[in-house]
Design a protein around this motif. Structure first.
Motif, PDB file in Angstrom:
ATOM      1  N   GLY A   1       0.812  -1.197   0.000  1.00 49.79           N
ATOM      2  CA  GLY A   1       0.000   0.000   0.000  1.00 49.79           C
ATOM      3  C   GLY A   1       0.845   1.246   0.000  1.00 49.79           C
ATOM      4  N   CYS A   2       0.208   2.335   0.254  1.00 54.72           N
ATOM      5  CA  CYS A   2       0.840   3.651   0.238  1.00 54.72           C
ATOM      6  C   CYS A   2       2.061   3.695   1.145  1.00 54.72           C
TER       7      CYS A   2
ATOM      8  N   GLN B   1       1.584   5.252   4.742  1.00 54.79           N
ATOM      9  CA  GLN B   1       0.546   4.662   5.591  1.00 54.79           C
ATOM     10  C   GLN B   1       0.781   4.860   7.079  1.00 54.79           C
TER      11      GLN B   1
ATOM     12  N   TYR C   1      -7.512   4.200  -3.489  1.00 54.07           N
ATOM     13  CA  TYR C   1      -6.417   5.158  -3.350  1.00 54.07           C
ATOM     14  C   TYR C   1      -5.217   4.619  -2.574  1.00 54.07           C
ATOM     15  N   CYS C   2      -5.443   3.959  -1.472  1.00 54.81           N
ATOM     16  CA  CYS C   2      -4.346   3.563  -0.591  1.00 54.81           C
ATOM     17  C   CYS C   2      -3.651   2.287  -1.046  1.00 54.81           C
ATOM     18  N   LYS C   3      -4.375   1.443  -1.732  1.00 59.61           N
ATOM     19  CA  LYS C   3      -3.811   0.165  -2.157  1.00 59.61           C
ATOM     20  C   LYS C   3      -4.090  -0.122  -3.623  1.00 59.61           C
TER      21      LYS C   3
ATOM     22  N   GLU D   1      -3.409   5.590  -6.241  1.00 55.25           N
ATOM     23  CA  GLU D   1      -2.508   5.941  -5.148  1.00 55.25           C
ATOM     24  C   GLU D   1      -1.778   7.264  -5.397  1.00 55.25           C
TER      25      GLU D   1
ATOM     26  N   CYS E   1      -3.715  11.106  -4.572  1.00 54.56           N
ATOM     27  CA  CYS E   1      -4.224  11.287  -3.212  1.00 54.56           C
ATOM     28  C   CYS E   1      -4.144  12.748  -2.745  1.00 54.56           C
TER      29      CYS E   1
ATOM     30  N   LYS F   1      -1.946  13.147   0.453  1.00 57.67           N
ATOM     31  CA  LYS F   1      -0.511  13.272   0.167  1.00 57.67           C
ATOM     32  C   LYS F   1      -0.182  14.677  -0.300  1.00 57.67           C
TER      33      LYS F   1
END
Length: 85
Positions: free
Chosen positions: A3-4, A7, A32-34, A38, A41, A44
């Protein structure tokens, strides 16, 4: 864990990780996170622009508040301007 890379710093990632994909937050987590968005975001981008302290605890990666968390009323104006309408 995949993932990100942010995180550990992201409150959304921490909260949404255990939510099912049937929730709005859980669906955004998967996308978005995984997933494929991504790099798009808003969390971010906001952290890069204003720092992690400026990121609201109830912000989703698309820049909207997590449903059921009171909306963006408590967000500072600079945060609202940064994430746009």
């Amino acid at each position: 864990m995949e993932g990100c890379e942010l995180q550990e710093d992201c409150s959304f990632f921490q909260k949404a990780e255990d939510m099912g994909e049937k929730t709005d937050a859980g669906a955004f987590f998967a996308i978005y996170c995984k997933g494929p968005k991504e790099g798009d975001c808003a969390i971010k981008d906001l952290a890069d622009e204003l720092g992690w302290d400026a990121v609201p605890d109830n912000m989703m990666p698309n820049g909207n508040p997590i449903p059921g968390t009171g909306g963006d009323e408590g967000w500072p104006d600079e945060v609202k301007r940064a994430v746009g309408p």
